[in-house]
Design a protein around this motif. Structure first.
Motif, PDB file in Angstrom:
ATOM      1  N   ARG A 352      -2.953   1.332   1.530  1.00 25.05           N
ATOM      2  CA  ARG A 352      -1.887   1.974   3.059  1.00 25.05           C
ATOM      3  C   ARG A 352      -1.568   1.534   4.110  1.00 25.05           C
ATOM      4  NH1 ARG A 352      -6.927   5.992   4.854  1.00 25.05           N
ATOM      5  NH2 ARG A 352      -6.233   5.761   6.092  1.00 25.05           N
ATOM      6  N   ALA A 353      -1.971   0.086   3.467  1.00 19.16           N
ATOM      7  CA  ALA A 353      -1.304  -1.177   4.233  1.00 19.16           C
ATOM      8  C   ALA A 353       0.051  -1.036   4.129  1.00 19.16           C
ATOM      9  CB  ALA A 353      -1.631  -2.368   4.267  1.00 19.16           C
ATOM     10  N   ALA A 354       0.762  -0.965   2.390  1.00 22.59           N
ATOM     11  CA  ALA A 354       2.140  -0.775   2.295  1.00 22.59           C
ATOM     12  C   ALA A 354       2.911  -0.111   3.285  1.00 22.59           C
ATOM     13  CB  ALA A 354       1.688  -0.864   1.346  1.00 22.59           C
ATOM     14  N   ALA A 355       2.214   1.179   3.029  1.00 25.36           N
ATOM     15  CA  ALA A 355       2.339   3.290   3.454  1.00 25.36           C
ATOM     16  C   ALA A 355       3.021   2.612   4.672  1.00 25.36           C
ATOM     17  CB  ALA A 355       1.610   4.269   3.181  1.00 25.36           C
ATOM     18  N   ALA A 356       1.536   1.736   5.730  1.00 26.45           N
ATOM     19  CA  ALA A 356       2.325   1.374   7.667  1.00 26.45           C
ATOM     20  C   ALA A 356       3.200   0.045   7.641  1.00 26.45           C
ATOM     21  CB  ALA A 356       0.738   1.293   7.962  1.00 26.45           C
ATOM     22  N   GLY A 357       3.997  -0.477   6.549  1.00 26.40           N
ATOM     23  CA  GLY A 357       4.344  -1.578   6.313  1.00 26.40           C
ATOM     24  C   GLY A 357       3.839  -2.906   7.027  1.00 26.40           C
ATOM     25  N   HIS A 358       2.428  -2.494   6.900  1.00 28.09           N
ATOM     26  CA  HIS A 358       1.659  -4.329   7.683  1.00 28.09           C
ATOM     27  C   HIS A 358       2.147  -5.630   6.332  1.00 28.09           C
ATOM     28  CE1 HIS A 358       0.484  -1.604  10.430  1.00 28.09           C
ATOM     29  NE2 HIS A 358      -0.243  -0.691  10.087  1.00 28.09           N
ATOM     30  N   GLU A 359       3.187  -6.152   6.446  1.00 33.70           N
ATOM     31  CA  GLU A 359       3.577  -6.693   6.151  1.00 33.70           C
ATOM     32  C   GLU A 359       2.109  -8.223   5.536  1.00 33.70           C
ATOM     33  OE1 GLU A 359       6.552  -9.862   4.612  1.00 33.70           O
ATOM     34  OE2 GLU A 359       7.461  -8.716   6.151  1.00 33.70           O
ATOM     35  N   THR A 360       1.713  -8.278   6.820  1.00 32.67           N
ATOM     36  CA  THR A 360       0.258  -9.913   6.599  1.00 32.67           C
ATOM     37  C   THR A 360      -0.499  -9.243   6.177  1.00 32.67           C
ATOM     38  OG1 THR A 360      -0.144  -9.275   8.988  1.00 32.67           O
ATOM     39  CG2 THR A 360       1.568 -10.542   8.276  1.00 32.67           C
ATOM     40  N   VAL A 361      -0.548  -7.882   6.303  1.00 32.30           N
ATOM     41  CA  VAL A 361      -1.870  -7.539   5.751  1.00 32.30           C
ATOM     42  C   VAL A 361      -2.058  -6.886   4.097  1.00 32.30           C
ATOM     43  CG1 VAL A 361      -3.723  -5.912   5.657  1.00 32.30           C
ATOM     44  CG2 VAL A 361      -2.702  -6.135   7.487  1.00 32.30           C
TER      45      VAL A 361
END
Length: 457
Positions: A352-361
Motif C-alpha cells: 500500500r505504501a509503494a502504491a501510494a508513493g510514500h518512499e519514507t514509509v
C-alpha cells in the motif's frame, strides 16, 4: 450611429447602477435628469433598485420607486430587492418595500428567501417584521428553514423568536435545528433547544445521533459534553456513541475522544465488553487513517477495552502505511503489547505504501529490524504497483535494495508494461536501465527479450 447610441446608453446605465450601489443620491438624480442619453430608472431589470436595497441606501430606493417615468416596480425580479434588504438587516427598506402601494413584494417571495436571509444574519427585528407582514406571511416550511438557518449561524435570540412560530410538536424540525447548531458549535443554541419543556429532541433519535456525531467531528468539546450529559448520555454500544467517537478520532480531536472514552465510567447504562471494544477499535482505525499520532496513542493506552495494535492482522499498520503517516507506522511497530509485524499479511503495508508513493514509509518498513517485509515479496508486486502509479523514487528504492530486491522483469515484465501503458516515461527508462542478472551472474537475454516484446505493444 445606432451602435454608438447603444454604447452611450449602456455606459449611462452602468453609471446609474454604480451610483446606486455606492449610495450617491446626487449622482443618481443627476443621471436620471440628463436631457440626453439619460438612463431609465428601471434599467437592467431594476439593478439600481436591487443594489441600493442591498447596501441600505434608503433615500435612493425611495427616489427610484417614486421616479415619474420608468420607475422600477418594488417586486422586480420576484422580490430580489426585498431579499437583499432583509439579508442586510435594513429594516426601514424592508418595511418600505412591503408597504409600497403598488407592486409590493410579498413577504414569502422567492420561496421564503427574505426570511431565511434575515434569520441567517441574525436580524431579529427584520425577521419579526417579515413574520408580521400585512399579506402572504411565510408559510410553515419557510419558517422552519429560517429556524435552521438561524440555528446554524448561532443566533440565539432569532432562534427563540422562530421557535414561537414553528410547530414544536414536530420532532424532526427541532432535531434538524439541533444538528446544525451542534455541528457549528453554538453552545447557547444547543442549550436552548435541549431545554425546551416538551417535544425536545430525544436521546437516541436520528437527530440526536447526528448532532452528537457532527459536534464530535468538528471537535466542539463543550457541545459534546452537553449532549452526552442529557438523560445520562448514549449507551456505549449505540450507533450514536460509536459515530461520535470515530468522527472525533478521525478529526484528531483528542479532548473529545478522551471525553467520550471517559463517559462509560459515569454512564448508568452498562455495555458489554464486545460493544465497547468494537467502538474503540473503529475509533483507532479512523485515527490511524487521519494520521493523528496523539489520538492513536490515547486509544492504545486507554485502561478499559483498549484495542490491540495488531487488530485484524495489522489493519491499522496497513492503513497508516497507505496514508503515508510515518509517525503512526513507527508508533504501531514499536508498541510494547501486540505490535503488528512489519510484514503482516504478506507485506500488505509495503504494497500500500509503494502504491501510494510514500518512499519514507517504504524505507522504514524495509529497514525495520524485526520481521521486515522483503522487497520482492509476492513476486515483486510492490514494484509493479509503484511503477503503475509512476512513483519513480519508490521504484528506484525497491530495485536498488541490497537484500531480496525485485527483478526488473518480475511477473514477466508487468512493471514495465504498466508504466508504459500509463506513459510514465521516467519510470520506463528507469526499469529499462536495470540489468537483469540470473543466478549464475550472467546477463539474462530472456529478460531483455521480454522487455523488447512489451515495448513493441
Amino acid at each position: 450611429m445606432a451602435a454608438l447610441l447603444t454604447t452611450v446608453r449602456g455606459s449611462s446605465e452602468a453609471a446609474l447602477v454604480g451610483a446606486a450601489r455606492m449610495g450617491s443620491e446626487g449622482v443618481v438624480r443627476h443621471l436620471l435628469q440628463r436631457p440626453l442619453d439619460a438612463p431609465v430608472a428601471d434599467c437592467q431589470n431594476g439593478d439600481a433598485l436591487v443594489y441600493a436595497a442591498k447596501h441600505g441606501h434608503e433615500a435612493i430606493v425611495r427616489l427610484l420607486l417614486q421616479w415619474p417615468t420608468h420607475a422600477p416596480v418594488a417586486d422586480c425580479r420576484d422580490g430580489l430587492a426585498l431579499v437583499h434588504a432583509a439579508g442586510g438587516g435594513h429594516e426601514a427598506i424592508v418595511r418600505m418595500l412591503l408597504q409600497w402601494p403598488t407592486h409590493a413584494p410579498v413577504a414569502n417571495c422567492r420561496d421564503g428567501e427574505a426570511l431565511t436571509a434575515a434569520a441567517a444574519a441574525g436580524h431579529e427585528a427584520t425577521v419579526r417584521l417579515l413574520l408580521e407582514g400585512p399579506t402572504h406571511v411565510p408559510v410553515a416550511y419557510y419558517r422552519e428553514k429560517a429556524l435552521w438557518a438561524a440555528a446554524a449561524a448561532g443566533h440565539e435570540a432569532t432562534v427563540r423568536l422562530l421557535l414561537g412560530v414553528v410547530d414544536c410538536q414536530d420532532g424532526n424540525v427541532l432535531t434538524v435545528a439541533l444538528r446544525v447548531a451542534a455541528a457549528a458549535g453554538h453552545e447557547a443554541v444547543v442549550r436552548l433547544l435541549l431545554q425546551l419543556p416538551k417535544h425536545a429532541p430525544v436521546v437516541n433519535s436520528w437527530g440526536y445521533g447526528m448532532a452528537l456525531a457532527s459536534a464530535a467531528d468538528a471537535g466542539h468539546e463543550a457541545v459534546v459534553r452537553m449532549l452526552i450529559q442529557r438523560s445520562q448520555g448514549p449507551r456505549t454500544d449505540s450507533h450514536e456513541y460509536r459515530g461520535a467517537l470515530t468522527n472525533a478520532a478521525y478529526g484528531g480531536h483528542e479532548a473529545v475522544v478522551r471525553l467520550l472514552l471517559e463517559w462509560p465510567q459515569r454512564c448508568a447504562a452498562e455495555c458489554t465488553w464486545q460493544s465497547s471494544g468494537a467502538s474503540h477499535t473503529a475509533a483507532l482505525l479512523r485515527a490511524v487513517e487521519g494520521g493523528h499520532e496523539a489520538t492513536v496513542r490515547l486509544l492504545l493506552e486507554w485502561p478499559q477495552h483498549a484495542p490491540r495494535a495488531d487488530f485484524w492482522d495489522g489493519e491499522a499498520l496497513v492503513e497508516a502505511a497507505s496514508g503515508g503517516h510515518e509517525a503512526v507506522v513507527r508508533l504501531l511497530l514499536r508498541w510494547p503489547r501486540h505490535a503488528p509485524r512489519a510484514d503482516c499479511r504478506n507485506g500488505a503495508a509495503l504494497m500500500r505504501a509503494a502504491a501510494a508513493g510514500h518512499e519514507t514509509v517504504v524505507r522504514l518498513l524495509l529497514q525495520w529490524p524485526r520481521h521486515a517485509p522483503v522487497a520482492d515479496c509476492q513476486d515483486g508486486w510492490a514494484l509493479v504497483l509503484a511503477a503503475d502509479a509512476g512513483h519513480e523514487a519508490v521504484v528506484r528504492l525497491l530495485l536498488g535494495w541490497p537484500r531480496h530486491a525485485p527483478r526488473a522483469d518480475c511477473r514477466d515484465g508487468l512493471a514495465l508494461q504498466r508504466a508504459m501503458r500509463k506513459d510514465h516515461d521516467a519510470t520506463v527508462r528507469l526499469l529499462q536501465g536495470f540489468t537483469c542478472v540470473d543466478d549464475a551472474a550472467d546477463a539474462s537475454s530472456k529478460c531483455w527479450r521480454v522487455f523488447r516484446r512489451i515495448a513493441r505493444l
